[in-house]
Design a protein around this motif. Structure first.
Motif, PDB file in Angstrom:
ATOM      1  N   ILE A  62      -6.108   0.323   5.456  1.00  0.00           N
ATOM      2  CA  ILE A  62      -4.741   0.303   5.960  1.00  0.00           C
ATOM      3  C   ILE A  62      -4.066   1.602   5.535  1.00  0.00           C
ATOM      4  CG2 ILE A  62      -4.517  -2.203   6.041  1.00  0.00           C
ATOM      5  CD1 ILE A  62      -3.079  -2.095   3.320  1.00  0.00           C
TER       6      ILE A  62
ATOM      7  N   GLY B  67     -11.846   0.606   8.100  1.00  0.00           N
ATOM      8  CA  GLY B  67     -11.456  -0.694   7.552  1.00  0.00           C
ATOM      9  C   GLY B  67     -10.233  -0.638   6.649  1.00  0.00           C
TER      10      GLY B  67
ATOM     11  N   SER C 276       0.839  -1.201   0.000  1.00  0.00           N
ATOM     12  CA  SER C 276       0.000   0.000   0.000  1.00  0.00           C
ATOM     13  C   SER C 276       0.876   1.255   0.000  1.00  0.00           C
ATOM     14  CB  SER C 276      -0.892   0.008   1.249  1.00  0.00           C
ATOM     15  OG  SER C 276      -1.317   1.319   1.524  1.00  0.00           O
ATOM     16  N   PRO C 277       0.594   2.211  -0.900  1.00  0.00           N
ATOM     17  CA  PRO C 277       1.391   3.451  -0.893  1.00  0.00           C
ATOM     18  C   PRO C 277       1.231   4.233   0.409  1.00  0.00           C
ATOM     19  CG  PRO C 277      -0.508   3.671  -2.363  1.00  0.00           C
ATOM     20  CD  PRO C 277      -0.459   2.236  -1.937  1.00  0.00           C
TER      21      PRO C 277
ATOM     22  N   PHE D 184      -8.764  -6.481   2.782  1.00  0.00           N
ATOM     23  CA  PHE D 184      -9.909  -7.207   2.226  1.00  0.00           C
ATOM     24  C   PHE D 184     -10.165  -8.527   2.959  1.00  0.00           C
ATOM     25  CE2 PHE D 184      -8.139  -4.510  -1.170  1.00  0.00           C
ATOM     26  CZ  PHE D 184      -9.209  -3.635  -1.282  1.00  0.00           C
TER      27      PHE D 184
ATOM     28  N   ASP E 161      -5.176   5.983   9.318  1.00  0.00           N
ATOM     29  CA  ASP E 161      -4.993   6.958   8.226  1.00  0.00           C
ATOM     30  C   ASP E 161      -3.540   7.445   8.194  1.00  0.00           C
ATOM     31  OD1 ASP E 161      -6.774   8.887   6.251  1.00  0.00           O
ATOM     32  OD2 ASP E 161      -4.930   9.811   6.957  1.00  0.00           O
ATOM     33  N   SER E 162      -2.922   7.265   7.007  1.00  0.00           N
ATOM     34  CA  SER E 162      -1.488   7.573   6.889  1.00  0.00           C
ATOM     35  C   SER E 162      -1.178   9.040   7.206  1.00  0.00           C
ATOM     36  CB  SER E 162      -0.988   7.219   5.486  1.00  0.00           C
ATOM     37  OG  SER E 162      -1.583   8.048   4.499  1.00  0.00           O
ATOM     38  N   SER E 163      -2.045   9.964   6.774  1.00  0.00           N
ATOM     39  CA  SER E 163      -1.748  11.385   7.013  1.00  0.00           C
ATOM     40  C   SER E 163      -1.851  11.708   8.497  1.00  0.00           C
ATOM     41  CB  SER E 163      -2.703  12.276   6.208  1.00  0.00           C
ATOM     42  OG  SER E 163      -2.568  11.981   4.838  1.00  0.00           O
TER      43      SER E 163
HETATM   44  N1  LIG Z   1      -6.651   8.098   3.388  1.00  0.00           N
HETATM   45  C1  LIG Z   1      -6.215   6.774   3.759  1.00  0.00           C
HETATM   46  C2  LIG Z   1      -6.357   5.849   2.555  1.00  0.00           C
HETATM   47  C3  LIG Z   1      -6.039   4.409   2.926  1.00  0.00           C
HETATM   48  C4  LIG Z   1      -6.466   3.446   1.837  1.00  0.00           C
HETATM   49  O1  LIG Z   1      -7.276   3.759   0.941  1.00  0.00           O
HETATM   50  N2  LIG Z   1      -5.916   2.237   1.904  1.00  0.00           N
HETATM   51  C5  LIG Z   1      -6.310   1.195   0.969  1.00  0.00           C
HETATM   52  C6  LIG Z   1      -5.138   0.304   0.584  1.00  0.00           C
HETATM   53  S1  LIG Z   1      -3.949   1.156  -0.388  1.00  0.00           S
HETATM   54  C7  LIG Z   1      -7.307   0.295   1.662  1.00  0.00           C
HETATM   55  O2  LIG Z   1      -7.167  -0.012   2.829  1.00  0.00           O
HETATM   56  N3  LIG Z   1      -8.349  -0.132   0.924  1.00  0.00           N
HETATM   57  C8  LIG Z   1      -9.318  -1.041   1.455  1.00  0.00           C
HETATM   58  C9  LIG Z   1     -10.699  -0.474   1.413  1.00  0.00           C
HETATM   59  O3  LIG Z   1     -10.896   0.621   0.863  1.00  0.00           O
HETATM   60  O4  LIG Z   1     -11.590  -1.132   1.948  1.00  0.00           O
HETATM   61  C10 LIG Z   1      -4.774   6.844   4.263  1.00  0.00           C
HETATM   62  O5  LIG Z   1      -4.066   7.781   3.913  1.00  0.00           O
HETATM   63  O6  LIG Z   1      -4.384   5.980   5.057  1.00  0.00           O
END
Ligand SMILES: N[C@@H](CCC(=O)N[C@@H](CS)C(=O)NCC(=O)O)C(=O)O
Length: 226
Positions: A51, A49, A11-12, A36, A63-65
């Motif tokens: 990462i 939910g 994950s970025p 997932f 949340d990364s930020s």
């Molecule tokens: N704004 C969030 C975005 C996190 C995000 O979208 N992570 C994705 C993986 S790259 C995720 O967990 N997706 C699963 C989902 O949306 O259920 C952050 O910066 O942490």
């Protein structure tokens, strides 16, 4: 002190947090979590939910930020956010531009389609239809992001100010996903951005995660850009 990052390496957003920790010289544990098929109780750590999630002793964040902002207050040196008000806001802007604008395009339509989908499906190559869509996205959607980044970077080493900030980490992180998919901004058209990415990906903080991920995710034989 026990710091734990929870979330799959690829994950970025997870990578952004791991690189920020490394740039601050902090040791941490890393637990792989697939959003997932998460472990029981995952929503208590990450209410949306997603990462990454993060633990600092008995404190929990998602949340990364948010996690990176917390790290900055908790471990101020070296600073990853500028102190001057406008520079600070500009760094946050680049983080949002990448997380909220670039990643939804590059991550889902290119990286997921070309790398994760075939990997999860046990296939050696991406589906030709997915590859055609990804090529179209690379040709028609990513260039406007790259034009903007190239112009904003100009001749400077970093996106904001004279040293590394969260803006640089946020720009460089999802480009590793593209790299795994065989996609990079073409050197001829975006020379400054491409040189920036080379510099960033060569830093010890990024190199560590790239070396860890590439054997698993970087095996594509097709390169769709130079
Ligand atoms: N704004 C969030 C975005 C996190 C995000 O979208 N992570 C994705 C993986 S790259 C995720 O967990 N997706 C699963 C989902 O949306 O259920 C952050 O910066 O942490």
């Amino acid at each position: 002190m026990s710091l734990v990052v929870l979330g799959g390496s690829v994950s970025p957003f997870v990578r952004k947090v791991r690189v920020a920790l490394a740039e601050k010289g902090l040791d941490y544990e890393h637990e792989q979590v697939n959003p997932f098929s998460p472990p029981a109780g995952w929503r208590e750590l990450s209410p949306l939910g997603k990462i990454p999630a993060f633990r600092d002793g008995d404190r929990v964040l998602a949340d990364s930020s948010v996690i990176c902002a917390y790290l900055e207050r908790r471990f101020p040196q070296p600073a990853l956010y500028p102190s001057e008000a406008y520079d600070y806001a500009r760094a946050l802007w680049f983080e949002e531009y990448m997380d909220g604008g670039f990643v939804p395009v590059a991550g889902t339509k290119v990286f997921f389609a070309l790398v994760l989908k075939p990997l999860f499906g046990g296939k050696p190559e991406a589906d030709p239809a997915d590859e055609a869509v990804a090529r179209k996205v690379v040709d028609e959607e990513l260039p406007s992001f790259w034009d903007y980044l190239e112009g904003q970077l100009g001749d400077r080493e970093f996106f904001v100010g004279e040293r590394l900030t969260i803006a640089d980490i946020a720009v460089a992180s999802p480009h590793i996903n593209l790299r795994h998919a065989g996609v990079s901004p073409a050197r001829k058209r975006w020379p400054r951005l491409r040189a920036f990415l080379d510099r960033m990906h060569g830093r010890a903080s990024f190199k560590k995660v790239i070396d860890e991920e590439t054997p698993v995710f970087g095996k594509r034989s097709v390169r769709i850009t130079d």
